[in-house]
Design a protein around this motif. Structure first.
Motif, PDB file in Angstrom:
ATOM      1  N   ASP A  79      -6.269  -3.236  51.701  1.00  0.00           N
ATOM      2  CA  ASP A  79      -5.993  -3.240  53.135  1.00  0.00           C
ATOM      3  C   ASP A  79      -4.644  -2.568  53.412  1.00  0.00           C
ATOM      4  OD1 ASP A  79      -6.620  -3.713  55.802  1.00  0.00           O
ATOM      5  OD2 ASP A  79      -5.582  -5.652  55.810  1.00  0.00           O
ATOM      6  N   ALA A  80      -4.424  -1.447  52.706  1.00  0.00           N
ATOM      7  CA  ALA A  80      -3.154  -0.725  52.797  1.00  0.00           C
ATOM      8  C   ALA A  80      -3.131   0.194  54.005  1.00  0.00           C
ATOM      9  CB  ALA A  80      -2.935   0.102  51.531  1.00  0.00           C
ATOM     10  N   ASN A  81      -1.947   0.397  54.523  1.00  0.00           N
ATOM     11  CA  ASN A  81      -1.743   1.355  55.601  1.00  0.00           C
ATOM     12  C   ASN A  81      -2.086   2.742  55.057  1.00  0.00           C
ATOM     13  OD1 ASN A  81      -0.685   3.273  57.347  1.00  0.00           O
ATOM     14  ND2 ASN A  81       1.199   2.147  57.730  1.00  0.00           N
ATOM     15  N   PRO A  82      -3.039   3.449  55.651  1.00  0.00           N
ATOM     16  CA  PRO A  82      -3.440   4.761  55.138  1.00  0.00           C
ATOM     17  C   PRO A  82      -2.274   5.745  54.984  1.00  0.00           C
ATOM     18  CG  PRO A  82      -4.975   4.026  56.815  1.00  0.00           C
ATOM     19  CD  PRO A  82      -3.825   3.057  56.824  1.00  0.00           C
ATOM     20  N   GLN A  83      -1.291   5.663  55.868  1.00  0.00           N
ATOM     21  CA  GLN A  83      -0.163   6.591  55.793  1.00  0.00           C
ATOM     22  C   GLN A  83       0.764   6.303  54.606  1.00  0.00           C
ATOM     23  OE1 GLN A  83       0.020   9.312  57.682  1.00  0.00           O
ATOM     24  NE2 GLN A  83      -1.948   8.615  58.489  1.00  0.00           N
ATOM     25  N   SER A  84       0.629   5.127  54.015  1.00  0.00           N
ATOM     26  CA  SER A  84       1.512   4.780  52.900  1.00  0.00           C
ATOM     27  C   SER A  84       0.906   5.064  51.532  1.00  0.00           C
ATOM     28  CB  SER A  84       1.888   3.298  52.976  1.00  0.00           C
ATOM     29  OG  SER A  84       0.778   2.492  52.637  1.00  0.00           O
ATOM     30  N   ILE A  85      -0.354   5.456  51.495  1.00  0.00           N
ATOM     31  CA  ILE A  85      -1.046   5.672  50.220  1.00  0.00           C
ATOM     32  C   ILE A  85      -0.737   7.064  49.693  1.00  0.00           C
ATOM     33  CG2 ILE A  85      -3.301   5.793  49.085  1.00  0.00           C
ATOM     34  CD1 ILE A  85      -4.307   3.899  51.338  1.00  0.00           C
ATOM     35  N   ARG A 104     -13.250  22.403  40.352  1.00  0.00           N
ATOM     36  CA  ARG A 104     -13.084  23.161  41.591  1.00  0.00           C
ATOM     37  C   ARG A 104     -12.166  22.408  42.545  1.00  0.00           C
ATOM     38  NH1 ARG A 104     -18.345  22.455  41.310  1.00  0.00           N
ATOM     39  NH2 ARG A 104     -18.425  21.572  43.401  1.00  0.00           N
ATOM     40  N   PRO A 105     -11.430  23.122  43.391  1.00  0.00           N
ATOM     41  CA  PRO A 105     -10.561  22.463  44.368  1.00  0.00           C
ATOM     42  C   PRO A 105     -11.311  21.449  45.234  1.00  0.00           C
ATOM     43  CG  PRO A 105     -10.063  24.796  44.309  1.00  0.00           C
ATOM     44  CD  PRO A 105     -11.283  24.583  43.449  1.00  0.00           C
ATOM     45  N   GLU A 106     -12.551  21.750  45.577  1.00  0.00           N
ATOM     46  CA  GLU A 106     -13.335  20.835  46.404  1.00  0.00           C
ATOM     47  C   GLU A 106     -13.588  19.516  45.669  1.00  0.00           C
ATOM     48  OE1 GLU A 106     -14.853  23.933  45.427  1.00  0.00           O
ATOM     49  OE2 GLU A 106     -13.801  24.955  47.054  1.00  0.00           O
ATOM     50  N   GLN A 107     -13.804  19.579  44.362  1.00  0.00           N
ATOM     51  CA  GLN A 107     -14.015  18.365  43.585  1.00  0.00           C
ATOM     52  C   GLN A 107     -12.749  17.513  43.553  1.00  0.00           C
ATOM     53  OE1 GLN A 107     -15.367  20.553  40.045  1.00  0.00           O
ATOM     54  NE2 GLN A 107     -17.099  19.145  40.009  1.00  0.00           N
ATOM     55  N   LEU A 108     -11.615  18.164  43.377  1.00  0.00           N
ATOM     56  CA  LEU A 108     -10.347  17.437  43.335  1.00  0.00           C
ATOM     57  C   LEU A 108     -10.040  16.806  44.688  1.00  0.00           C
ATOM     58  CD1 LEU A 108      -8.264  19.957  41.216  1.00  0.00           C
ATOM     59  CD2 LEU A 108      -9.389  17.843  40.444  1.00  0.00           C
ATOM     60  N   ARG A 109     -10.342  17.527  45.748  1.00  0.00           N
ATOM     61  CA  ARG A 109     -10.113  16.980  47.097  1.00  0.00           C
ATOM     62  C   ARG A 109     -10.986  15.767  47.342  1.00  0.00           C
ATOM     63  NH1 ARG A 109      -8.343  14.483  50.225  1.00  0.00           N
ATOM     64  NH2 ARG A 109      -7.906  14.904  52.414  1.00  0.00           N
ATOM     65  N   GLU A 110     -12.244  15.829  46.895  1.00  0.00           N
ATOM     66  CA  GLU A 110     -13.158  14.694  47.036  1.00  0.00           C
ATOM     67  C   GLU A 110     -12.642  13.502  46.231  1.00  0.00           C
ATOM     68  OE1 GLU A 110     -16.572  12.491  48.230  1.00  0.00           O
ATOM     69  OE2 GLU A 110     -15.631  14.284  49.043  1.00  0.00           O
ATOM     70  N   LEU A 111     -12.153  13.752  45.033  1.00  0.00           N
ATOM     71  CA  LEU A 111     -11.570  12.689  44.219  1.00  0.00           C
ATOM     72  C   LEU A 111     -10.415  12.023  44.949  1.00  0.00           C
ATOM     73  CD1 LEU A 111     -11.131  11.129  41.537  1.00  0.00           C
ATOM     74  CD2 LEU A 111      -9.692  13.069  40.827  1.00  0.00           C
ATOM     75  N   MET A 112      -9.498  12.833  45.494  1.00  0.00           N
ATOM     76  CA  MET A 112      -8.359  12.277  46.213  1.00  0.00           C
ATOM     77  C   MET A 112      -8.810  11.427  47.395  1.00  0.00           C
ATOM     78  SD  MET A 112      -5.432  15.231  46.059  1.00  0.00           S
ATOM     79  CE  MET A 112      -6.465  16.649  46.378  1.00  0.00           C
ATOM     80  N   HIS A 113      -9.804  11.918  48.117  1.00  0.00           N
ATOM     81  CA  HIS A 113     -10.328  11.174  49.271  1.00  0.00           C
ATOM     82  C   HIS A 113     -10.887   9.826  48.842  1.00  0.00           C
ATOM     83  CE1 HIS A 113     -12.460  10.161  52.909  1.00  0.00           C
ATOM     84  NE2 HIS A 113     -13.586  10.120  52.214  1.00  0.00           N
ATOM     85  N   ARG A 114     -11.701   9.840  47.800  1.00  0.00           N
ATOM     86  CA  ARG A 114     -12.343   8.592  47.358  1.00  0.00           C
ATOM     87  C   ARG A 114     -11.334   7.592  46.801  1.00  0.00           C
ATOM     88  NH1 ARG A 114     -18.334   8.879  46.039  1.00  0.00           N
ATOM     89  NH2 ARG A 114     -19.037  10.702  47.199  1.00  0.00           N
ATOM     90  N   VAL A 115     -10.343   8.085  46.076  1.00  0.00           N
ATOM     91  CA  VAL A 115      -9.303   7.195  45.569  1.00  0.00           C
ATOM     92  C   VAL A 115      -8.532   6.593  46.743  1.00  0.00           C
ATOM     93  CG1 VAL A 115      -7.127   7.111  44.275  1.00  0.00           C
ATOM     94  CG2 VAL A 115      -9.107   8.290  43.303  1.00  0.00           C
ATOM     95  N   HIS A 116      -8.184   7.441  47.701  1.00  0.00           N
ATOM     96  CA  HIS A 116      -7.477   6.964  48.894  1.00  0.00           C
ATOM     97  C   HIS A 116      -8.275   5.864  49.587  1.00  0.00           C
ATOM     98  CE1 HIS A 116      -5.104   7.269  52.634  1.00  0.00           C
ATOM     99  NE2 HIS A 116      -6.274   7.046  53.212  1.00  0.00           N
ATOM    100  N   GLU A 117      -9.555   6.101  49.790  1.00  0.00           N
ATOM    101  CA  GLU A 117     -10.391   5.115  50.469  1.00  0.00           C
ATOM    102  C   GLU A 117     -10.524   3.828  49.670  1.00  0.00           C
ATOM    103  OE1 GLU A 117     -11.715   4.996  53.610  1.00  0.00           O
ATOM    104  OE2 GLU A 117     -10.313   6.665  53.811  1.00  0.00           O
ATOM    105  N   ALA A 118     -10.600   3.935  48.341  1.00  0.00           N
ATOM    106  CA  ALA A 118     -10.697   2.733  47.504  1.00  0.00           C
ATOM    107  C   ALA A 118      -9.433   1.890  47.613  1.00  0.00           C
ATOM    108  CB  ALA A 118     -10.945   3.129  46.047  1.00  0.00           C
ATOM    109  N   VAL A 119      -8.284   2.534  47.616  1.00  0.00           N
ATOM    110  CA  VAL A 119      -7.022   1.802  47.751  1.00  0.00           C
ATOM    111  C   VAL A 119      -6.922   1.182  49.138  1.00  0.00           C
ATOM    112  CG1 VAL A 119      -4.505   2.050  47.815  1.00  0.00           C
ATOM    113  CG2 VAL A 119      -5.814   3.169  46.016  1.00  0.00           C
ATOM    114  N   ARG A 120      -7.260   1.951  50.153  1.00  0.00           N
ATOM    115  CA  ARG A 120      -7.188   1.450  51.524  1.00  0.00           C
ATOM    116  C   ARG A 120      -8.063   0.220  51.708  1.00  0.00           C
ATOM    117  NH1 ARG A 120     -10.057   1.110  55.513  1.00  0.00           N
ATOM    118  NH2 ARG A 120     -11.719   2.448  54.750  1.00  0.00           N
ATOM    119  N   SER A 121      -9.310   0.299  51.262  1.00  0.00           N
ATOM    120  CA  SER A 121     -10.235  -0.807  51.506  1.00  0.00           C
ATOM    121  C   SER A 121      -9.972  -2.009  50.604  1.00  0.00           C
ATOM    122  CB  SER A 121     -11.684  -0.340  51.351  1.00  0.00           C
ATOM    123  OG  SER A 121     -11.947   0.062  50.030  1.00  0.00           O
ATOM    124  N   SER A 122      -9.580  -1.777  49.365  1.00  0.00           N
ATOM    125  CA  SER A 122      -9.386  -2.913  48.455  1.00  0.00           C
ATOM    126  C   SER A 122      -8.062  -3.627  48.681  1.00  0.00           C
ATOM    127  CB  SER A 122      -9.505  -2.473  46.998  1.00  0.00           C
ATOM    128  OG  SER A 122      -8.495  -1.536  46.685  1.00  0.00           O
TER     129      SER A 122
END
Length: 67
Positions: A33-39, A13-31
């Motif tokens: 320390d990347a600029n959120p706008q660059s991910i 479902r689109p909602e599942q894919l959106r959640e995946l994108m969010h979680r991947v984004h957050e994992a990259v940001r936190s691990s």
């Protein structure tokens, strides 16, 4: 600029894919320390007829298993 690509078969479902994108984004940001706008996160969906393992497409495997 971190770029993460996720390839999976179609059918979520689109909602599942959106959640995946969010979680991947957050994992990259936190691990990293990347600029959120660059991910960048790319999700590629592949039809089961175009994905094979062991010389059998996933669609063929589904049919054998009665899915």
């Amino acid at each position: 600029m971190p770029l993460v690509e996720v390839t999976l078969t179609e059918g979520r479902r689109p909602e599942q894919l959106r959640e995946l994108m969010h979680r991947v984004h957050e994992a990259v940001r936190s691990s990293l320390d990347a600029n959120p706008q660059s991910i960048r996160v790319i999700v590629r969906e592949v039809p089961r007829e175009l994905w094979s393992a062991g010389d059998q497409t996933l669609a063929e495997r589904d049919a054998q298993e009665g899915r």
